[in-house]
Design an enzyme around this catalytic site. Structure first.
Site: not given
Length: 322
Positions: A21-23, A55, A219, A271, A274, A278
């Site tokens: 998961f990118g932040t 970041y 993406l 993203s 939620e 998922k």
């Protein structure tokens, strides 16, 4: 929801969960929203969280991790947390303090992976993008191989389990791999990678050296105004990708992620929603046929959403070659 069980084994014996998961957050997104996103991501099943000093979000990510640990949703040992050394901290004596600062902000005793953000040393100081009077970047002459030795020391000190690099080209990776007295080789090279820039040469090279290729912008990035040309093509609207998604009854994002996973790449999906988080975890629930993979290979145009133009004049600028 114990998802994302698939993992890629790294050269040093540790495992990297196969979807991260990118932040990164654009300036216009408040930090609270980024913290909420990380919180949701852990809640729906992400165990690999990628962040960075640059970041300016490590504290919020730390709070999200802690609240999930306190709530009994995850244990620390189930989480894989990456952060990155910024380019103004490449002087060897600055590496350990930077790592310790990051761990304190993240509220962690150690991080799982610490990587050099770019192979581009810049002048140390309070400014993250140090400029001279002419507006030119102030460079540092330190050799990133010396920086690498300082990363190795931090691994020996137990502050980090694995060490790696980001945005390195093949020649730059070679310099570390061929360094006299190399103790640990980079476990990963995190680069922009997606169907429009599939990095096939770099991926083959990394595989041959047992280096995991981690993909940011998997993406097509969030097209943040401050870095991405707003005229660049919208990856998830690509007609071929969308056609493939229809045929496989999956979303274009899932096809784009699966394309990477199936080639042994570890994608980072980003993203704030939620439902998307998922959905992206379903990447392990289906396969693309060799024909589908060939068609997606055909979308490659070596296109970069993030060409890092601000480093273009640096002698170590990585993107003038593969």
């Amino acid at each position: 929801x114990x998802x994302x069980x698939x993992x890629x084994x790294x050269x040093d014996g540790h495992c990297i969960p196969a979807l991260g998961f990118g932040t990164y957050k654009p300036i216009e997104v408040p930090k609270s929203k980024a913290m909420e996103a990380a919180n949701l991501a852990i809640g729906v099943g992400y165990r690999h969280i990628d962040t960075a000093y640059a970041y300016q979000i490590e504290e919020e990510i730390g709070q999200a991790i802690q609240s999930n640990i306190k709530a009994g949703i995850v244990k620390r040992e189930d989480m894989f947390i990456t952060t990155k050394l910024w380019c103004t901290c490449f002087q060897p004596e600055l590496v350990r303090p930077s790592l310790e600062k990051x761990x304190x902000k993240l509220q962690l005793e150690h991080v799982d992976l610490f990587i050099m953000h770019y192979p581009v040393p810049m002048k140390a100081g309070d400014n993250d993008f140090p400029l001279d009077e002419q507006g030119k970047l102030l460079l540092d002459t330190v050799d990133f191989c010396a920086t690498w030795e300082a990363l190795e020391k931090x691994x020996d000190a137990g502050l980090v389990k694995s060490i790696g690099v980001s945005n390195f080209n093949m020649r730059q990776l070679e310099r570390i791999l061929n360094k006299p007295g190399l103790k640990y080789k980079p476990v990963c090279n995190q680069v922009e990678c997606h169907v429009y820039n599939n990095q096939s040469k770099l991926l083959d090279y990394c595989k041959s050296k047992d280096i995991v290729l981690v993909a940011f912008g998997a993406l097509g990035t969030q097209r943040y105004k401050e870095w991405v040309d707003q005229d660049s093509p919208v990856l998830l609207n690509d007609p071929v990708l969308c056609g493939g998604a229809k045929x496989x009854x999956r979303s274009p994002a899932l096809i784009a992620l699966r394309y990477l996973v199936q080639r042994g790449v570890v994608p980072l999906a980003q993203s704030f929603y939620e439902s998307e988080m998922k959905e992206n975890l379903q990447v392990f629930e289906f396969q693309l046929s060799p024909e589908d993979m060939k068609i997606l290979d055909g979308l490659n145009k070596n296109f970069r959403y993030l060409p890092a133009q601000f480093f273009a004049d640096h002698p170590e600028y990585p993107f003038s070659e593969e």
